[in-house]
Design an enzyme around this catalytic site. Structure first.
Site, PDB file in Angstrom:
ATOM      1  N   GLY A   1       0.763  -1.238   0.000  1.00 23.63           N
ATOM      2  CA  GLY A   1       0.000   0.000   0.000  1.00 23.63           C
ATOM      3  C   GLY A   1       0.792   1.286   0.000  1.00 23.63           C
TER       4      GLY A   1
ATOM      5  N   GLU B   1       3.807  -6.821   1.679  1.00 22.01           N
ATOM      6  CA  GLU B   1       3.290  -7.159   0.344  1.00 22.01           C
ATOM      7  C   GLU B   1       3.314  -5.947  -0.582  1.00 22.01           C
ATOM      8  OE1 GLU B   1      -0.670  -8.358   1.428  1.00 22.01           O
ATOM      9  OE2 GLU B   1      -0.019 -10.233   2.343  1.00 22.01           O
ATOM     10  N   PRO B   2       4.466  -5.337  -0.810  1.00 15.02           N
ATOM     11  CA  PRO B   2       4.491  -4.136  -1.646  1.00 15.02           C
ATOM     12  C   PRO B   2       4.330  -4.480  -3.120  1.00 15.02           C
ATOM     13  CG  PRO B   2       6.731  -4.791  -1.133  1.00 15.02           C
ATOM     14  CD  PRO B   2       5.823  -5.758  -0.403  1.00 15.02           C
TER      15      PRO B   2
ATOM     16  N   ARG C   1      -5.652   3.092 -15.860  1.00 11.85           N
ATOM     17  CA  ARG C   1      -5.692   3.817 -14.581  1.00 11.85           C
ATOM     18  C   ARG C   1      -6.336   5.202 -14.688  1.00 11.85           C
ATOM     19  NH1 ARG C   1      -1.734   5.189 -12.056  1.00 11.85           N
ATOM     20  NH2 ARG C   1      -2.608   4.843  -9.998  1.00 11.85           N
TER      21      ARG C   1
ATOM     22  N   TYR D   1      -9.381   5.164 -12.262  1.00 15.40           N
ATOM     23  CA  TYR D   1      -9.097   5.774 -10.956  1.00 15.40           C
ATOM     24  C   TYR D   1      -8.839   7.269 -11.061  1.00 15.40           C
ATOM     25  CZ  TYR D   1      -7.579   0.903 -10.011  1.00 15.40           C
ATOM     26  OH  TYR D   1      -7.476  -0.452  -9.900  1.00 15.40           O
TER      27      TYR D   1
ATOM     28  N   CYS E   1     -13.432   3.977 -28.866  1.00 17.68           N
ATOM     29  CA  CYS E   1     -14.717   4.661 -29.017  1.00 17.68           C
ATOM     30  C   CYS E   1     -15.411   4.845 -27.681  1.00 17.68           C
ATOM     31  CB  CYS E   1     -15.614   3.840 -29.936  1.00 17.68           C
ATOM     32  SG  CYS E   1     -14.737   3.306 -31.399  1.00 17.68           S
ATOM     33  N   GLU E   2     -14.790   5.581 -26.782  1.00 17.68           N
ATOM     34  CA  GLU E   2     -15.383   5.905 -25.484  1.00 17.68           C
ATOM     35  C   GLU E   2     -14.791   7.234 -25.054  1.00 17.68           C
ATOM     36  OE1 GLU E   2     -16.214   3.536 -22.383  1.00 17.68           O
ATOM     37  OE2 GLU E   2     -16.014   1.616 -23.414  1.00 17.68           O
TER      38      GLU E   2
ATOM     39  N   TYR F   1       0.173  -1.908 -12.231  1.00 18.38           N
ATOM     40  CA  TYR F   1      -1.238  -1.800 -12.623  1.00 18.38           C
ATOM     41  C   TYR F   1      -1.371  -1.171 -14.018  1.00 18.38           C
ATOM     42  CZ  TYR F   1      -1.430  -2.759  -7.661  1.00 18.38           C
ATOM     43  OH  TYR F   1      -1.225  -3.338  -6.430  1.00 18.38           O
TER      44      TYR F   1
END
Ligand SMILES: *Cc1c(COP(=O)(O)O)cnc(C)c1O
Length: 426
Positions: free
Chosen positions: A242, A277-278, A317, A321, A347-348, A376
């Site tokens: 995190g 857990e990086p 991303r 986000y 097309c968005e 990610y």
């Protein structure tokens, strides 16, 4: 710090020109720096060990960047792997991560996946609910083993850069409450197919403030003490990942030294083996996505669109986000900066990387780099709009290797089948 730098007027990755890779492999393409991956892992480990943490298990969160060559790069330094599916366990094993450094997390593990994990001999299954504990116990008994279990706790603190990546509040789907954890831990001690070895938490991603982490870890310390007071042994405390990274528009994340000092302070005298857990902090700034400018489309009423050959299917991303990625021309031209809306061909309307971003002058054919795209990024890519899956390249000094080639259109089509009812009648 990372190894993407301007030298002689153009961007390099270590001792390799990004333009050379783009020429050979084409665009869009993800490019990762071995030296940066290694540096981030070593900085974190050195900080923890320097602060007095004895033999930390640093399990890289595979979901951030599951490429097996990336995993191998980290495994060679002693990294473990934090996994959330059978596929990720298989990737970690294929990359040479020893099973006894693999942690299996996730809210929805299937019985088949749990059985696979036990056969592989993973170090620890982070159990997130009572039904999961019961299934694991049954599988353990069937196989005649006691699965090492850590109970994942939801410490009920708010943290993380975006609502979609905050995981540590009581109303998120992850983990159990402290009271539940104590009950499940005691229950697990009496099960023949599992063995409770510890407790785990992971409160969110892209965290740039140590305080919520400290609060969560302090609560975890209390839990360890209460379990022991109840006569239950606790060997392992898994503090999750995190830690945030600098994405340029956000507050600077804490330095690994500050994080390590906080961890050492909160866990001092606890006598547990610590696991981490990086994901993002190791991989994000070790990768870039290179795209080519297709068109510059100026509307008479003022907006100027930079149309790239990369799209939201390659890097989701920003759409998912509202994430910010710094964009740098690979061979910057001299001149005034000006605002662009940077978009892909999909097309968005969501296929917009950013609006009104000031960039130096650009021309069709120029290359741009989305920085901090190593976590990610490719991991979340898709073939939406039937665009070929984006390739990945790993650099080491002057060498580079295509570690996931771009598929061909035949590859893409060959995965699909016509149903029998379309066969020609004879
Ligand atoms: C996603 C995840 C991580 C990694 O998070 P980062 O923010 O990339 O460090 C670690 N542990 C668990 C359980 C996760 O779900």
């Amino acid at each position: 710090m990372n190894h993407f730098e301007l030298k002689g007027g153009e961007l390099w990755c270590e001792d390799t020109k990004l333009s050379r890779i783009a020429e050979t492999v084409g665009t869009p393409v993800y490019i990762y720096s071995s030296a940066t991956l290694e540096r981030h892992f070593n900085v974190l480990r050195d900080a923890l060990v320097g602060a007095g943490v004895v033999e930390p298990l640093i399990a890289f969160a595979v979901k951030a960047n599951p490429n097996v060559a990336v995993l191998r790069t980290l495994a060679r330094l002693g990294a473990g792997a934090d996994t959330v599916s059978e596929g990720e366990i298989r990737r970690a094993l294929a990359a040479g991560v020893p099973a006894d450094r693999i942690v299996f997390s996730g809210v929805g593990k299937t019985a088949e996946e749990l059985a696979f994990a036990l056969e592989a001999g993973v170090a620890e299954v982070n159990v997130e609910s009572e039904p999961e504990l019961e299934i694991l116990d049954r599988i353990g008994r069937e196989k005649g083993v006691r699965a090492a279990v850590a109970i994942r706790v939801n410490p009920d603190v708010a943290a993380g850069g975006h609502a979609k990546i905050a995981t540590g509040k009581a109303d998120n789907k992850f983990g159990v409450s402290f009271a539940e954890a104590e009950r499940l831990y005691a229950r697990a001690m009496n099960m023949a197919g599992v063995r409770a070895i510890g407790v785990a938490c992971h409160i969110g991603s892209q965290i740039t403030d140590l305080r919520p982490m400290e609060e969560a870890f302090f609560k975890m310390r209390g839990l360890v003490q209460r379990l022991r007071a109840a006569g239950l042994p606790v060997e392992r405390l898994d503090l999750g990942g995190g830690l945030g990274v600098p994405y340029f528009n956000q507050p600077d994340p804490p330095a690994p030294d500050e994080y390590a000092a906080m961890v050492a302070r909160v866990t001092s005298g606890l006598d547990v083996s610590l696991a981490f857990e990086p994901g993002r902090m190791i991989a994000a700034n070790a990768g870039v996505l290179i795209a080519k400018v297709l068109h510059i489309h100026e509307r008479p009423e003022g907006r100027r669109f930079l149309v790239l050959d990369a799209a939201m299917n390659d890097l989701i991303r920003p759409a998912m986000y509202d994430a910010y990625h710094h964009i740098r021309p690979v061979e910057p031209r001299a001149g005034e900066v000006g605002p662009y809306d940077v978009v892909g061909p999909i097309c968005e309307t969501g296929d917009t990387f950013t609006r009104d971003r000031d960039l130096p002058p650009l021309e069709p054919g120029d290359l741009v780099a989305f920085m901090s795209a190593g976590a990610y990024g490719a991991a979340m890519s898709s073939e939406y709009n039937s665009r070929l899956l984006v390739p990945e390249v790993l650099v080491r000094g002057e060498q580079f290797a295509v570690v996931r080639p771009r598929p061909t259109y035949d590859d893409m089509l060959s995965r699909e089948r016509m149903p029998v009812w379309f066969e020609d009648p004879q």
